[in-house]
Design a protein around this motif. Structure first.
Motif, PDB file in Angstrom:
ATOM      1  N   LEU A 214     -41.109   2.242  10.734  1.00 31.13           N
ATOM      2  CA  LEU A 214     -42.551   2.353  10.944  1.00 31.13           C
ATOM      3  C   LEU A 214     -43.033   1.168  11.758  1.00 31.13           C
ATOM      4  CD1 LEU A 214     -43.550   3.402   7.326  1.00 31.13           C
ATOM      5  CD2 LEU A 214     -43.281   4.882   9.312  1.00 31.13           C
TER       6      LEU A 214
ATOM      7  N   HIS B   8     -52.587   4.867  13.795  1.00 26.04           N
ATOM      8  CA  HIS B   8     -52.164   6.203  14.200  1.00 26.04           C
ATOM      9  C   HIS B   8     -50.722   6.467  13.750  1.00 26.04           C
ATOM     10  CE1 HIS B   8     -51.000   3.393  17.342  1.00 26.04           C
ATOM     11  NE2 HIS B   8     -49.983   4.184  17.582  1.00 26.04           N
TER      12      HIS B   8
ATOM     13  N   HIS C  72     -50.941   6.426  -8.220  1.00 25.73           N
ATOM     14  CA  HIS C  72     -50.974   7.183  -6.964  1.00 25.73           C
ATOM     15  C   HIS C  72     -52.346   7.116  -6.294  1.00 25.73           C
ATOM     16  CE1 HIS C  72     -50.525  11.022  -4.522  1.00 25.73           C
ATOM     17  NE2 HIS C  72     -49.459  10.333  -4.195  1.00 25.73           N
TER      18      HIS C  72
ATOM     19  N   ASP D 101     -45.653  13.716   0.682  1.00 21.04           N
ATOM     20  CA  ASP D 101     -46.320  12.975  -0.397  1.00 21.04           C
ATOM     21  C   ASP D 101     -45.329  12.667  -1.534  1.00 21.04           C
ATOM     22  OD1 ASP D 101     -49.357  12.237  -1.380  1.00 21.04           O
ATOM     23  OD2 ASP D 101     -47.930  12.537  -3.000  1.00 21.04           O
TER      24      ASP D 101
HETATM   25  N1  LIG Z   1     -50.133   9.234  -0.490  1.00 26.32           N
HETATM   26  C1  LIG Z   1     -48.938   9.169   0.353  1.00 26.32           C
HETATM   27  C2  LIG Z   1     -48.907   7.830   1.062  1.00 26.32           C
HETATM   28  C3  LIG Z   1     -47.788   7.747   2.096  1.00 26.32           C
HETATM   29  C4  LIG Z   1     -47.935   6.534   3.006  1.00 26.32           C
HETATM   30  O1  LIG Z   1     -49.001   5.919   3.125  1.00 26.32           O
HETATM   31  N2  LIG Z   1     -46.821   6.173   3.654  1.00 26.32           N
HETATM   32  C5  LIG Z   1     -46.796   5.081   4.610  1.00 26.32           C
HETATM   33  C6  LIG Z   1     -45.529   4.255   4.466  1.00 26.32           C
HETATM   34  S1  LIG Z   1     -45.334   3.530   2.849  1.00 26.32           S
HETATM   35  C7  LIG Z   1     -46.764   5.641   6.021  1.00 26.32           C
HETATM   36  O2  LIG Z   1     -46.094   6.603   6.287  1.00 26.32           O
HETATM   37  N3  LIG Z   1     -47.472   5.033   6.967  1.00 26.32           N
HETATM   38  C8  LIG Z   1     -47.435   5.484   8.349  1.00 26.32           C
HETATM   39  C9  LIG Z   1     -47.175   4.400   9.340  1.00 26.32           C
HETATM   40  O3  LIG Z   1     -47.089   3.236   8.932  1.00 26.32           O
HETATM   41  O4  LIG Z   1     -47.031   4.716  10.530  1.00 26.32           O
HETATM   42  C10 LIG Z   1     -47.724   9.386  -0.548  1.00 26.32           C
HETATM   43  O5  LIG Z   1     -47.859   9.213  -1.765  1.00 26.32           O
HETATM   44  O6  LIG Z   1     -46.645   9.756  -0.066  1.00 26.32           O
END
Ligand SMILES: N[C@@H](CCC(=O)N[C@@H](CS)C(=O)NCC(=O)O)C(=O)O
Length: 228
Positions: free
Chosen positions: A37, A45, A107, A71
């Motif tokens: 990431l 974005h 969560h 999720d």
């Molecule tokens: N509510 C979601 C939250 C998922 C989330 O925020 N994931 C983060 C990484 S921990 C993400 O993908 N962020 C996108 C990015 O950083 O580009 C879940 O429980 O899966």
């Protein structure tokens, strides 16, 4: 049927760690694909690579038999149904309801801990002081852990005695307690020790690689609260 779990950088992606632990604890075979990431501050974005595997542009995401489950909690629930013998939820319906409440609180809550205490498994920071709202979040987490560990001490070292989804959801919080040197009660601290001794958690931790930009830090804590 092949299962693929897309996760973020292991050192930082707390939401990815949660269902990953559930799948491993349940003994569900899966192939893991780690997506790097963007570094925090880079932008909000979703990156194209994540959008290709998850419609919400976030990881974790599970692909199984043509189905996409995004999720963390939805994937944990899927795992509980896929492998009922693993008892990822407590067998007792009253305890199961309570475990779901504990998981739901994680969560959907603790926004201040998330803001000020980004997960960074390999990092250790000396913190001068947390802001009051973050201290309130931490007190609530400590109270949950204290209460459950006191009630279920004779059943095992996990929140409800045996390992459940609740532990998967609080494992990243245990790493934050360690990273930011939070002083918790004996019961709450010993809970962290149970997480750190878990073989699956150790496997995830061993694969954590801090990124080059990590040396400069990135969380609010670094800018405002950490000792220089
Ligand atoms: N509510 C979601 C939250 C998922 C989330 O925020 N994931 C983060 C990484 S921990 C993400 O993908 N962020 C996108 C990015 O950083 O580009 C879940 O429980 O899966």
């Amino acid at each position: 049927m092949s299962n693929i779990l897309y996760v973020g950088n292991k050192n930082y992606s707390s939401w990815s760690l949660r269902p990953w632990l559930c799948l491993r604890w349940a003994g569900i075979p899966f192939e893991e694909r780690e997506i790097q990431l963007a570094q925090p501050g880079y932008g909000t974005h979703a990156i194209a690579e994540v959008l290709r595997v998850a419609p919400n542009g976030r990881v974790p995401a599970l692909h199984t038999g043509g189905l996409v489950v995004w999720d963390s909690l939805a994937i944990a629930e899927w795992a509980a149904e896929e492998a009922p013998a693993a008892q990822l939820w407590p067998a007792d319906p009253r305890l199961r309801a309570e475990a779901r409440a504990v998981v739901a609180e994680m969560h959907s809550g603790f926004a201040n801990v998330r803001r000020d205490m980004s997960m960074n498994i390999r990092r250790r920071v000396e913190v001068r002081a947390f802001p009051p709202e973050t201290r309130a979040d931490l007190q609530r987490i400590e109270a949950i852990w204290d209460d459950l560990r006191t009630r279920f001490a004779d059943r095992g070292p996990w929140l409800f005695g045996a390992r459940t989804i609740a532990d998967a959801f609080y494992a990243p919080v245990a790493t934050r307690v360690r990273t930011y040197g939070v002083k918790f009660s004996r019961a709450a601290s010993s809970y962290c020790d149970a997480v750190f001794a878990d073989a699956e958690f150790l496997a995830w931790e061993a694969a954590c690689v801090p990124d080059s930009w990590d040396a400069h830090g990135f969380s609010v804590i670094d800018g405002m609260y950490a000792k220089p």
